[in-house]
Scaffold this motif. Structure first.
Motif, mmCIF file in Angstrom:
data_model
loop_
_atom_site.group_PDB
_atom_site.id
_atom_site.type_symbol
_atom_site.label_atom_id
_atom_site.label_comp_id
_atom_site.label_asym_id
_atom_site.label_seq_id
_atom_site.Cartn_x
_atom_site.Cartn_y
_atom_site.Cartn_z
ATOM 1 N N ARG A 252 43.300 37.241 29.820
ATOM 2 C CA ARG A 252 44.250 36.141 30.080
ATOM 3 C C ARG A 252 44.513 35.994 31.583
ATOM 4 N NH1 ARG A 252 49.687 35.649 31.059
ATOM 5 N NH2 ARG A 252 50.608 33.638 30.428
ATOM 6 N N LEU A 253 44.741 37.126 32.273
ATOM 7 C CA LEU A 253 44.967 37.066 33.715
ATOM 8 C C LEU A 253 43.736 36.516 34.434
ATOM 9 C CD1 LEU A 253 46.833 40.446 34.378
ATOM 10 C CD2 LEU A 253 47.798 38.144 34.374
ATOM 11 N N ALA A 254 42.549 36.936 33.976
ATOM 12 C CA ALA A 254 41.311 36.428 34.579
ATOM 13 C C ALA A 254 41.186 34.924 34.358
ATOM 14 C CB ALA A 254 40.104 37.152 33.982
ATOM 15 N N PHE A 255 41.537 34.473 33.165
ATOM 16 C CA PHE A 255 41.465 33.045 32.850
ATOM 17 C C PHE A 255 42.418 32.238 33.739
ATOM 18 C CE2 PHE A 255 43.006 29.340 30.480
ATOM 19 C CZ PHE A 255 41.811 28.676 30.268
ATOM 20 N N LEU A 256 43.626 32.752 33.955
ATOM 21 C CA LEU A 256 44.593 32.044 34.794
ATOM 22 C C LEU A 256 44.093 31.940 36.235
ATOM 23 C CD1 LEU A 256 47.945 33.544 33.458
ATOM 24 C CD2 LEU A 256 47.059 31.232 33.089
ATOM 25 N N ASN A 257 43.452 33.003 36.724
ATOM 26 C CA ASN A 257 42.913 32.946 38.080
ATOM 27 C C ASN A 257 41.752 31.962 38.172
ATOM 28 O OD1 ASN A 257 42.585 34.063 40.894
ATOM 29 N ND2 ASN A 257 40.579 34.521 40.046
ATOM 30 N N MET A 258 40.879 31.971 37.160
ATOM 31 C CA MET A 258 39.766 31.023 37.161
ATOM 32 C C MET A 258 40.269 29.587 37.086
ATOM 33 S SD MET A 258 36.766 32.676 34.850
ATOM 34 C CE MET A 258 35.783 31.236 35.205
ATOM 35 N N LYS A 259 41.331 29.385 36.326
ATOM 36 C CA LYS A 259 41.908 28.057 36.200
ATOM 37 C C LYS A 259 42.443 27.575 37.540
ATOM 38 C CE LYS A 259 45.427 25.559 33.520
ATOM 39 N NZ LYS A 259 46.523 25.719 32.530
ATOM 40 N N ALA A 260 43.030 28.513 38.317
ATOM 41 C CA ALA A 260 43.576 28.152 39.629
ATOM 42 C C ALA A 260 42.473 27.755 40.607
ATOM 43 C CB ALA A 260 44.381 29.324 40.196
ATOM 44 N N ALA A 571 49.254 48.889 37.899
ATOM 45 C CA ALA A 571 47.912 48.610 37.386
ATOM 46 C C ALA A 571 46.991 49.792 37.665
ATOM 47 C CB ALA A 571 47.345 47.350 38.041
ATOM 48 N N ARG A 572 46.235 50.199 36.662
ATOM 49 C CA ARG A 572 45.237 51.247 36.834
ATOM 50 C C ARG A 572 43.974 50.665 37.465
ATOM 51 N NH1 ARG A 572 44.115 52.655 30.850
ATOM 52 N NH2 ARG A 572 44.225 50.384 30.813
ATOM 53 N N ARG A 573 43.133 51.551 37.943
ATOM 54 C CA ARG A 573 41.819 51.103 38.414
ATOM 55 C C ARG A 573 41.092 50.371 37.285
ATOM 56 N NH1 ARG A 573 38.720 55.619 42.165
ATOM 57 N NH2 ARG A 573 40.090 55.454 43.986
ATOM 58 N N LYS A 574 41.225 50.919 36.091
ATOM 59 C CA LYS A 574 40.565 50.322 34.932
ATOM 60 C C LYS A 574 41.071 48.909 34.684
ATOM 61 C CE LYS A 574 39.643 51.312 30.042
ATOM 62 N NZ LYS A 574 39.885 52.264 28.932
ATOM 63 N N ASP A 575 42.374 48.692 34.892
ATOM 64 C CA ASP A 575 42.943 47.351 34.691
ATOM 65 C C ASP A 575 42.361 46.360 35.697
ATOM 66 O OD1 ASP A 575 44.561 48.294 32.632
ATOM 67 O OD2 ASP A 575 46.163 48.850 34.005
ATOM 68 N N ILE A 576 42.260 46.792 36.964
ATOM 69 C CA ILE A 576 41.703 45.915 38.002
ATOM 70 C C ILE A 576 40.247 45.592 37.678
ATOM 71 C CG2 ILE A 576 41.211 45.661 40.457
ATOM 72 C CD1 ILE A 576 44.185 45.733 39.802
ATOM 73 N N ARG A 577 39.488 46.619 37.282
ATOM 74 C CA ARG A 577 38.083 46.376 36.917
ATOM 75 C C ARG A 577 37.990 45.404 35.762
ATOM 76 N NH1 ARG A 577 37.274 52.013 37.777
ATOM 77 N NH2 ARG A 577 37.523 52.380 35.540
ATOM 78 N N ARG A 578 38.875 45.578 34.791
ATOM 79 C CA ARG A 578 38.840 44.696 33.625
ATOM 80 C C ARG A 578 39.109 43.244 34.004
ATOM 81 N NH1 ARG A 578 42.084 47.622 28.611
ATOM 82 N NH2 ARG A 578 40.292 48.734 27.720
ATOM 83 N N ILE A 579 40.055 43.033 34.900
ATOM 84 C CA ILE A 579 40.386 41.657 35.297
ATOM 85 C C ILE A 579 39.180 40.982 35.932
ATOM 86 C CG2 ILE A 579 41.790 40.267 36.867
ATOM 87 C CD1 ILE A 579 44.067 42.300 36.383
ATOM 88 N N PHE A 580 38.521 41.687 36.874
ATOM 89 C CA PHE A 580 37.368 41.082 37.559
ATOM 90 C C PHE A 580 36.155 41.013 36.628
ATOM 91 C CE2 PHE A 580 39.980 41.818 41.221
ATOM 92 C CZ PHE A 580 39.617 40.817 42.101
ATOM 93 N N ALA A 581 35.997 42.022 35.761
ATOM 94 C CA ALA A 581 34.898 41.958 34.791
ATOM 95 C C ALA A 581 35.117 40.807 33.814
ATOM 96 C CB ALA A 581 34.785 43.280 34.038
ATOM 97 N N ALA A 582 36.381 40.575 33.460
ATOM 98 C CA ALA A 582 36.694 39.461 32.557
ATOM 99 C C ALA A 582 36.380 38.126 33.227
ATOM 100 C CB ALA A 582 38.157 39.517 32.146
ATOM 101 N N GLU A 583 36.636 38.021 34.535
ATOM 102 C CA GLU A 583 36.285 36.794 35.254
ATOM 103 C C GLU A 583 34.778 36.573 35.234
ATOM 104 O OE1 GLU A 583 38.019 36.308 39.096
ATOM 105 O OE2 GLU A 583 39.965 37.093 38.455
ATOM 106 N N ALA A 584 34.024 37.656 35.467
ATOM 107 C CA ALA A 584 32.565 37.544 35.401
ATOM 108 C C ALA A 584 32.126 37.128 34.000
ATOM 109 C CB ALA A 584 31.924 38.876 35.790
ATOM 110 N N GLY A 588 30.132 33.719 33.027
ATOM 111 C CA GLY A 588 28.872 33.780 32.277
ATOM 112 C C GLY A 588 28.936 33.003 30.977
ATOM 113 N N LEU A 589 30.065 33.125 30.271
ATOM 114 C CA LEU A 589 30.231 32.403 29.003
ATOM 115 C C LEU A 589 30.219 30.894 29.235
ATOM 116 C CD1 LEU A 589 30.813 32.549 25.956
ATOM 117 C CD2 LEU A 589 33.246 32.591 26.517
ATOM 118 N N PHE A 590 30.955 30.451 30.243
ATOM 119 C CA PHE A 590 31.016 29.023 30.551
ATOM 120 C C PHE A 590 29.649 28.508 30.976
ATOM 121 C CE2 PHE A 590 32.893 25.539 33.422
ATOM 122 C CZ PHE A 590 32.930 24.639 32.370
ATOM 123 N N ALA A 591 28.949 29.304 31.807
ATOM 124 C CA ALA A 591 27.606 28.904 32.250
ATOM 125 C C ALA A 591 26.647 28.821 31.063
ATOM 126 C CB ALA A 591 27.081 29.899 33.286
#
Length: 660
Positions: A252-260, A571-584, A588-591
């Motif tokens: 969700r956080l990744a989606f909000l950033n992509m939307k911005a 936020a854990r390191r894992k959380d940060i990785r998840r946010i950026f991995a979710a953006e990727a 990829g899904l949109f592409a």
């Protein structure tokens, strides 16, 4: 017992020249609940370094910082995360709000990182925003409110998880005098509610507003309250454990950033989709062409029939180990092939062969057959006109009724000629008698027969005569020879069993028809060409991956301070990785979806043209190719996002928060 106690805290920085710089020099202090303490000092005095240590952002110190008797220096990584989420709240001088989130999401961020459900965290955020006087602005973005209002949001964010300690780093440094008074009053109210407030400031006005003042200079406290605590303070229970952010909330956080940043992300996805489109299109085009060739070849045969030919021993060896055959064996094999084609090989099916084939599962009946290719020995004559006949074969159920375009199947004394040969001899030849000069086995024979019908098959361009098996047996008998069938036709009631039967025939050491072998050869060639073209198209995916890698790296740089804020909030390191991995993942899904959509549009246009020009479906876009394209796009994007995600997760929160 004190909420927070500092015992001989020393912090050293290791410089590039090999020397050390001591920022904190044996700090001792004690803080109680409900206190509002000002830590005053000039820039570079060490006050921010001290606050980073107390806040758990920097654990590289000696001495002890005791929170309810627990030493921060001994905290595990997860304990520090829990400490940030539940025990400490930060109020920053520059607010450090996340620009693309509304005020409610900014305030609720610490609860989001604690995996609190949406209803609870929204209700808590709205309550706090109302408390700080922003009830009418809570769904605005940070750039839509004033500086003083932003600081109120920061205060609400610090309070959202009800921490014991609030660290305010120059909370009024960016505000005017009137707004400063309002913010100080709010912070004072927080302290009166029983929380420890540590105020880092260089302003005497702010310090005067506090209960007491600790002045720090060159890493030392010049004024401090004495402590009466014992040398060792026992721990008072375990620290409270807090849940971690779920993958769904990271997405969700990744989606909000992509939307911005929709415009940029759309262009990246668009560029990636072109490569995906090329790959899917090549696969679908190959599928369409292969299916057309295969269906065309099969349309002239009965789908319930399996045609079986006998395979010579040398032929079987050649197929299994072609590289192990010497020249003599190769020459022998060539002669065997010629003999088999001409029907003079003598290697027909025996009773034993027929018995083995009859026993194959799902075979309900069989037909004997014969075919021979003539090297210019066979000819047909009608009213002085003569034409060569290259292929002699027997009538079977394998010949589709649609291929006999005129007349009927041959009976005793009748023949079916291919339409091309009939046209050479004259029109209206059906029902007329013609004369054949034939080589039957090893002997020549002249025979008069009646033309029963005309045969036309696009897959066979040679001149052909088709007679019944009994008629061929009679020809052999008239020349004193015995006919051995060199073709067996196996019939099954259900055409779905045909493939299984053909596979069993091959396992028994027999081969299929020449038509099947040609179909397999063409199919294999088309598959190779398809994969080569697909591989060439896939090169563009490498460019897409590099593009995604660059964009995500830029995103890490742009959001460095945001990453620092998230880590300060727990936020854990894992959380940060998840946010950026979710953006990727989302890119990829949109592409992939865009690539499928473009391929679908192109396939409609190509197939419309192919239907009008050739009456065929040239591009076959199957669900398998759609899923392959989308999955391939996601995988490539995720791989490209690994480095940026790791880089973001490893950012030091202290350095990240300093970045302008």
């Amino acid at each position: 017992m004190a909420v927070m106690e500092l015992r001989n805290v020393v912090k050293k920085y290791h410089l590039a020249d090999g020397n050390d710089f001591t920022a904190l020099k044996g700090i001792n202090a004690q803080f109680e609940a409900g206190e509002m303490v000002a830590i005053v000092g000039e820039s570079g005095s060490g006050k921010s370094t001290l606050m980073n240590a107390i806040g758990g952002l920097d654990s590289d110190f000696t001495g002890e910082i005791l929170y309810h008797g627990h030493n921060l220096a001994q905290f595990s990584q997860q304990e520090l995360v829990d400490y940030h989420k539940k025990s400490i709240g930060f109020i920053f001088q520059n607010f450090n709000l996340i620009a693309h989130l509304n005020l409610v999401d900014n305030v609720a961020m610490a609860m989001t990182l604690s995996n609190v459900d949406e209803k609870t965290r929204v209700a808590r955020a709205e309550q706090l925003l109302t408390k700080v006087g922003l009830g009418d602005h809570m769904y605005k973005k940070p750039d839509q409110i004033s500086g003083g209002q932003k600081q109120r949001v920061a205060i609400a964010r610090a309070l959202v998880n009800d921490p014991d300690v609030i660290i305010a780093d120059e909370p009024t440094g960016a505000l005017d005098a009137e707004t400063t008074g309002v913010i100080l009053a709010l912070i004072k109210e927080i302290a009166t509610e029983g929380k420890l407030v540590l105020m880092v400031t260089h302003s005497d006005r702010v310090a005067a507003f506090c209960d007491r003042e600790l002045r720090i200079e060159n890493g030392k406290l010049l004024a401090t309250t004495p402590t009466s605590s014992p040398a060792t303070t026992p721990a008072v229970g375990r620290l409270e454990k807090v849940a971690n952010m779920s993958l769904a909330k990271a997405i969700r956080l990744a989606f909000l950033n992509m939307k911005a940043k929709f415009g940029r992300n759309f262009l990246v996805a668009l560029g990636s989709s072109i490569g995906i489109m090329a790959v899917i299109l090549m696969l679908a085009l190959g599928k369409g062409v292969t299916t057309y060739v295969s269906s065309t070849m099969k349309s002239y045969t009965n789908p319930n029939i399996t045609e079986v030919h006998k395979q010579a021993g040398n032929q079987q060896k050649a197929m299994q180990n072609p590289q192990q055959m010497d020249r003599a064996e190769i020459a022998k094999q060539q002669q065997a092939n010629i003999a088999a084609m001409t029907g003079a090989s003598g290697g027909g099916f025996t009773d034993k062969d027929i018995a083995r084939l009859k026993k194959i599962k799902h075979v309900d009946r069989y037909q004997l057959g014969y075919s021979a290719f003539s090297m210019g020995n066979n000819a047909v004559t009608y009213h002085g006109k003569r034409a060569s006949v290259l292929m002699l074969q027997t009538m079977s159920d394998n010949i589709a009724k649609s291929t006999i375009v005129k007349g009927h199947a041959p009976h005793r004394g009748e023949v079916v000629l291919d339409k091309g040969t009939a046209d050479l001899l004259g029109k209206d030849i059906v029902g007329k008698q013609v004369t054949f000069d034939l080589k039957v086995g090893t002997k020549n024979l002249t025979k008069t027969m009646t033309v029963a019908g005309l045969y036309e098959a696009q897959t066979q361009s040679v001149s052909t005569m088709i007679v019944s098996y009994d008629e061929v047996a009679k020809l052999y008998s008239e020349t004193g020879q015995t006919l051995e069938p060199n073709v067996i036709y196996l019939h099954t009631a259900n055409k779905d069993n045909t493939k299984q039967i053909k596979n069993k025939v091959k396992k028994l050491g027999y081969t299929g028809s020449m038509q099947e072998q040609m179909t397999e050869m063409f199919t294999q060639m088309l598959n190779v060409i398809t994969w080569v073209l697909t591989a060439i198209a896939a090169i563009s995916l490498v460019v897409s991956a590099i593009m995604i890698l660059v964009v995500l790296n830029i995103s890490v740089v742009e959001r460095t301070k945001e990453i620092g804020v998230l880590k300060a909030l727990g936020a854990r390191r894992k959380d940060i990785r998840r946010i950026f991995a979710a953006e990727a993942f989302l890119i990829g899904l949109f592409a992939g979806i865009l690539g499928v959509a473009f391929t679908y549009g192109l396939s409609l246009g190509i197939n419309r043209f192919a239907h009008s020009a050739f009456d065929i479906t040239l591009v076959m876009l199957t669900p398998k190719y759609v899923m392959t394209g989308i999955i391939l796009s996601v995988v490539i994007s995720m791989i490209a996002g690994i480095l940026p995600a790791n880089r973001a997760s490893k950012l030091d929160p202290v350095e990240a928060l300093r970045k302008e």
